[in-house]
Design an enzyme around this catalytic site. Structure first.
Site, mmCIF file in Angstrom:
data_model
loop_
_atom_site.group_PDB
_atom_site.id
_atom_site.type_symbol
_atom_site.label_atom_id
_atom_site.label_comp_id
_atom_site.label_asym_id
_atom_site.label_seq_id
_atom_site.Cartn_x
_atom_site.Cartn_y
_atom_site.Cartn_z
ATOM 1 N N HIS A 45 35.792 32.050 49.281
ATOM 2 C CA HIS A 45 34.908 33.257 49.055
ATOM 3 C C HIS A 45 33.771 33.009 50.037
ATOM 4 C CE1 HIS A 45 36.922 32.721 45.149
ATOM 5 N NE2 HIS A 45 36.881 33.925 45.296
ATOM 6 N N GLN A 92 42.474 44.295 35.423
ATOM 7 C CA GLN A 92 43.520 44.141 36.455
ATOM 8 C C GLN A 92 44.593 42.802 35.962
ATOM 9 O OE1 GLN A 92 40.519 43.139 39.413
ATOM 10 N NE2 GLN A 92 41.763 41.503 40.049
ATOM 11 N N SER A 146 42.279 28.807 46.396
ATOM 12 C CA SER A 146 42.550 29.612 45.172
ATOM 13 C C SER A 146 41.852 29.052 44.124
ATOM 14 C CB SER A 146 43.922 29.757 44.984
ATOM 15 O OG SER A 146 44.220 30.642 43.743
ATOM 16 N N ARG A 200 43.037 29.489 41.330
ATOM 17 C CA ARG A 200 44.038 28.855 40.392
ATOM 18 C C ARG A 200 44.401 27.566 40.712
ATOM 19 N NH1 ARG A 200 45.085 34.900 40.320
ATOM 20 N NH2 ARG A 200 44.920 35.647 38.163
#
EC number: 6.3.2.1
Lengths: 286, 286
Positions: free
Chosen positions: B43, B67, B191, B193
């Protein structure tokens, strides 16, 4: 009276944006009136209203295919852009944006917008494609023009409520103004579709607004709505309309029904009915 | 090294617009990086890229419920806004916009956006809610911020293509920049995640990008795609992933399949696979 100067017309988004960018650089505000052309005094009232609220006025002139179903009157919808441009110039419009369908929906186009809430029922039951098509084209037009303010007629009252809804939901930075329905001396709501009517049909069409006004008065006086709607239904048929899609009293903003069957909050009566192949709509405040 | 000054944070659209309006009055351009928080170096690379392309940078920080499907990881998605604000300030961001779900989707919200084309297949098959939710929230964020430019990572490659599509289709006046995926020293795509993974799972996860790079090289060399995809599928399972949603070579822009089964135009290999309860995605240019 002098002839108004001829109106600049652009056909592409790039040309449109060049003009608007130039206005904004000068610090001018921009008003917009989306139309499907075939302009009448009702549209010109909207243009004049936009002119009171902004320094420059753009009118779009685009018969939007995505809001017509296959069986509807897309093909025969009246088109007369030169006459439209002359009328717009006379009403103080500064620019007409008349894109082609290919400019608006090029090869590979893949996006749609859907609205629930005020789009459900009434027109939504009978023209299931319409409000999605309107939401899509108006979102595009607002992003193309980036107006400060846009003016829509109360003639398409449900459409006005749907536009207010998705403009708020999508955070589109434009103020939406609703302008009262323009009517002829008999009260008939001005509409491009009136062009389709014979003299005999016109005489029938002129009864619709009278019947709605009477029904609205009854509803406002506290008469139970099932009776009000049933009586209006009978009166519209008796006046000579061949078929009625709906006649209903609803909450004024989200167009939901009154559960208790009486009006206890701001309300609107709305109707759609057929004369031959022509479908007319009208509405009145209750 | 000095501590970066603390980052201004706004929580409402009204406060956001007040800041942006002030910047625009000064003639400053605005770049935007939409995020769901839980920020990592990937990011921050996007924020720095936005800073190279605009005078001011806004990062949004909003875990967008529309989403996520009911069975997905909305509830456990990592949230740490104070740490995010500190990281953003260090990367040259000027404002964090962190709205509540109620600010974004108030009572009565009724509008949705759908995208076909590049949204069909791949993620669209396995997370049918996702791209509609992304299109809705990004449309809202763009209308709220009105940035000149917005930067998205190629990590979510299909999402980037979907965003390019609806931005073009809705005529949103913002330039979309795609930035290369940030990877750790082993090539693992960064990520949020990855936080879910144990050390043993991390070792497996690090194989995914290597397998995709090998498959991309084969496809680029003209190997028939069914064989390329089948071998990559086997290799991902053999590496220790438990389940594969897809591994596929597609046209680079509209993500349609290659009908002749060989790559004869710009292409991308994309994959999604599961390690325990964690779903990882990655992609590579072919």
């Amino acid at each position: 009276m002098t002839e108004p100067a001829s109106l600049p017309v652009v056909h592409t988004v790039a040309d449109l944006r060049a003009v608007v960018r130039d206005w904004k650089r000068q610090g001018l505000t921009v008003g917009m009136v989306p139309t499907m052309g075939a302009l009448h005094e009702g549209h010109l009232t909207l243009v004049r209203e936009a002119g009171r609220r902004a320094d420059r006025v753009v009118a779009s002139n685009f018969v939007n295919p995505t809001q017509f179903a296959a069986n509807e009157d897309l093909g025969r919808y009246p088109r007369r852009q030169e006459e439209d441009a002359r009328l717009l110039a006379g009403a103080g419009c500064h620019l007409m944006f008349a894109p082609t369908p290919e400019e608006m929906y090029p090869q590979g186009f893949a996006t749609s917008v859907a609205v629930a809430g005020p789009a459900l029922g009434l027109e939504g039951d009978f023209r299931p494609q319409m409000f999605g098509g309107v939401a899509l084209v108006v979102t595009k037009l607002f992003n193309q023009v980036q107006p400060d303010v846009a003016v829509f007629g109360e003639k398409d009252y449900q459409q006005l409520m749907v536009i207010r809804r998705f403009v708020r939901d999508l955070d589109l930075p434009v103020e939406i103004i609703g302008a009262p329905t323009q009517r002829d001396e008999t009260g008939l709501a001005l509409s491009s579709r009136n062009d389709y009517l014979s003299d005999a049909e016109l005489a029938v069409a002129r009864r619709l607004n009278v019947i709605l006004a009477e029904a609205a008065a009854g509803a406002a006086a506290g008469r139970p709505l099932p009776g009000v709607e049933r009586d209006a239904y009978s009166a519209i048929l008796k006046a000579g309309f061949e078929r009625i899609d709906y006649v209903a009293v609803r909450h004024a903003e989200d167009l939901s029904p009154f559960r208790d069957g009486v009006v206890d909050a701001p309300a609107r009566i709305l109707a759609a009915a057929w004369l031959g192949k022509t479908r007319l709509i009208d509405n009145r405040a209750v």
